[in-house]
Write an enzyme that holds these catalytic residues in place. Structure first.
Site, PDB file in Angstrom:
ATOM      1  N   LYS A  68       0.851  -1.196   0.000  1.00  0.00           N
ATOM      2  CA  LYS A  68       0.000   0.000   0.000  1.00  0.00           C
ATOM      3  C   LYS A  68       0.882   1.238   0.000  1.00  0.00           C
ATOM      4  CE  LYS A  68      -3.974   1.864   2.624  1.00  0.00           C
ATOM      5  NZ  LYS A  68      -4.886   1.596   3.758  1.00  0.00           N
ATOM      6  N   SER A 118      -9.770   1.483   2.631  1.00  0.00           N
ATOM      7  CA  SER A 118      -8.893   2.231   1.761  1.00  0.00           C
ATOM      8  C   SER A 118      -7.835   1.385   1.055  1.00  0.00           C
ATOM      9  CB  SER A 118      -8.198   3.331   2.548  1.00  0.00           C
ATOM     10  OG  SER A 118      -7.389   2.773   3.566  1.00  0.00           O
ATOM     11  N   SER A 170      -9.983  -0.850   6.807  1.00  0.00           N
ATOM     12  CA  SER A 170      -9.372  -0.709   5.487  1.00  0.00           C
ATOM     13  C   SER A 170      -8.646  -1.930   4.938  1.00  0.00           C
ATOM     14  CB  SER A 170      -8.391   0.456   5.509  1.00  0.00           C
ATOM     15  OG  SER A 170      -9.089   1.629   5.259  1.00  0.00           O
TER      16      SER A 170
HETATM   17  N1  GLN Z   1     -13.218   3.672   5.880  1.00  0.00           N
HETATM   18  C1  GLN Z   1     -12.736   4.117   7.141  1.00  0.00           C
HETATM   19  C2  GLN Z   1     -12.391   5.561   7.057  1.00  0.00           C
HETATM   20  O1  GLN Z   1     -12.687   6.127   6.077  1.00  0.00           O
HETATM   21  C3  GLN Z   1     -11.551   3.305   7.557  1.00  0.00           C
HETATM   22  C4  GLN Z   1     -10.351   3.652   6.793  1.00  0.00           C
HETATM   23  C5  GLN Z   1      -9.144   2.895   7.246  1.00  0.00           C
HETATM   24  O2  GLN Z   1      -9.251   1.869   7.921  1.00  0.00           O
HETATM   25  N2  GLN Z   1      -7.995   3.422   6.895  1.00  0.00           N
HETATM   26  O3  GLN Z   1     -11.843   6.143   7.935  1.00  0.00           O
END
Ligand code: GLN
Length: 479
Positions: free
Chosen positions: A67, A142, A166
């Site tokens: 990532k 994400s 994410s």
């Molecule tokens: N979707 C969640 C957010 O927008 C979690 C994102 C994540 O785990 N980085 O914060």
């Protein structure tokens, strides 16, 4: 069978027995990336090229995607944000060091929502990644690029990060396995911070066995991360036993709620039946405060993000924009213009929310209250784990949604993490693994949550379930 469809353990067996070489493996995946990434757009950068891409020596010469929020020395790392364009970290994240030590081959850096803010991979400054099961749909986020690159067989496995879901939600949307380890299990040194009290790095893999192998590589105490915990790392593959007899599985009564897609619910209920037939003891539990989890998360995560992102001001990293008009002192104008041009809409929204809840006069009403709610949520889990070994829920309330469907409705996007956020707030390990498909042929994920440092219990339950079902063997067709 094409090499690129195989898991790491299958490839390692073939390499050990001399049927193929590590170089064959790398070549097969490079070709696969060239063939399909134009459609999936999972990788934002190939490499790190030659010198570093060691062509496969070491114990685990396995192609991996990283990532784009983990530092790789001298290689552009941007969190898919314009504000970090051109930033080349002077050091490797601990997980990168560990991957390289084991002979891992980093074939690409994976797309993500800008700074990991999102559930769809659409807020990346490079544009969206597409779900390999249906290219009109999102891969989740994400860590959407990490999940899609594994599901599309562009790499064998990938690393993602999980602050509120994410790793698990994109794993569910892409039909693969994703694990958020216990907070403190994997070093976050060199991970660009989003919300430091919640962030954790973890694996995205094609099956549970591979997940255990990658956890063996990346886990462990690191003195450079003050939140990493000095607990011995077991050999996770020792937990790959096909037996759940007597394992106590808790199903929160709050989990089958309005808004849960009926096909997801049916698959999760069927998975629970499978575990029951295999000898697990299934009991209903209650996590009464989890209904506050999403609200609590968006107070705490945005507060921490606003503070962590304060460092991106045009002075040390990436973009520096020149103001066109002079409003304040020249340096302040430069800060403002850099942040205005560098951050996308969702990042700005989060910085504003977080700054507001931390400001004087509001701190007690929001941030402090959020911290108290977090403790109540954690206490619910502590209580539940007095009587069960593992908690099972859906990973996400729906299957993959269409590109563009939720991007202008932040609240509905935020609700996509309703099942995953509680484990981050409580610091618990949690895995998503495939448990079915909806009528459109889209994958459904099952979530398993355990006590801190009880990843082994998850591996045992997940492996048993996986080996008694065939969901993980299905592949998307990418023509
Ligand atoms: N979707 C969640 C957010 O927008 C979690 C994102 C994540 O785990 N980085 O914060």
């Amino acid at each position: 069978m094409s090499l690129y469809t195989l898991t790491a353990h299958a490839l390692l067996d073939k390499i050990k027995s001399g049927q193929i070489s590590a170089a064959d493996v790398v070549a097969a995946f490079r070709k696969r990336i060239a063939d399909v990434d134009g459609k999936v757009k999972a990788l934002v950068r190939l490499g790190p090229d030659a010198g570093r891409d060691n062509g496969g020596s070491g114990l685990f010469p396995i192609p991996i995607a990283i990532k784009d929020n983990m530092c790789i020395r001298d290689v552009e790392t941007t969190c898919c944000s314009k504000i970090l364009k051109g930033f080349r970290p002077p050091y490797n994240a601990t997980v990168i060091e560990k991957i390289i030590e084991q002979g891992g081959v980093i074939l690409g850096q994976a797309n993500m929502d800008e700074f990991a803010f999102g559930s769809s991979c659409e807020t990346s400054c490079y544009g969206p990644t597409y779900n390999p099961w249906d290219l009109k749909r999102v891969p989740g986020g994400s860590s959407g690029g990490s999940a899609a690159s594994v599901a599309a067989d562009e790499v064998v496995w990938a690393l993602g990060s999980d602050t509120g879901g994410s790793i698990r939600q994109p794993a569910a949307f892409c039909g693969i396995v994703g694990l958020k380890p216990t907070y403190g299990r994997v070093s976050r040194y060199g991970l660009v911070a989003f919300a430091s009290s919640l962030d954790q790095i973890g694996p995205l893999t094609k099956d549970v066995h591979d997940c255990a192998l990658l956890m063996n590589i990346i886990s462990g105490y690191d003195r450079r991360d003050s939140t990493s915990v000095d607990v011995p790392v077991p050999d996770y593959t020792a937990s790959l036993i096909k037996d759940v007899k007597g394992l106590r599985i808790g199903i929160p009564k709050e989990c089958f709620i309005e808004g849960l897609n009926p096909e997801v619910e049916a698959s999760v209920r069927a998975a629970i039946e499978v575990l029951k037939k295999l000898g697990a003891l299934v009991v209903e539990i209650s996590l009464p405060h989890t209904k506050y989890a999403v609200a609590t998360y968006y107070i705490l995560a945005t507060a921490e993000a606003s503070s962590n992102l304060a460092r991106f001001d045009g002075v040390r990293h990436g973009l520096r924009a020149q103001p066109t008009t002079s409003r304040k002192a020249p340096i302040v104008d430069m800060f403002e213009e850099t942040r205005n041009q560098g951050f996308g809409a969702e990042a700005k929204r989060r910085i504003m929310l977080g700054t507001y809840s931390l400001s004087s006069g509001y701190y007690d009403a929001y941030y402090l209250k959020g911290q108290k709610a977090r403790t109540l949520i954690k206490n619910d889990f502590d209580k539940a784990f007095e009587s069960v070994d593992i908690i099972v829920t859906p990973t996400a309330p729906t299957t993959a949604f269409k590109v563009g469907e939720k991007i202008s409705d932040p609240l509905s996007m935020y609700l996509s993490d309703i099942y995953t956020i509680p484990a981050n707030l409580a610091g618990l390990p949690a895995m998503s693994l495939p448990c079915g498909f909806d009528q459109n042929g889209l994958p459904i994920g099952l979530q398993m949550v355990a006590k801190p440092f009880a990843e082994e219990t998850i591996f045992r339950a997940a492996y048993t379930y996986e080996q008694n079902t065939t969901w993980h063997t299905k592949k998307p067709v990418l023509n």
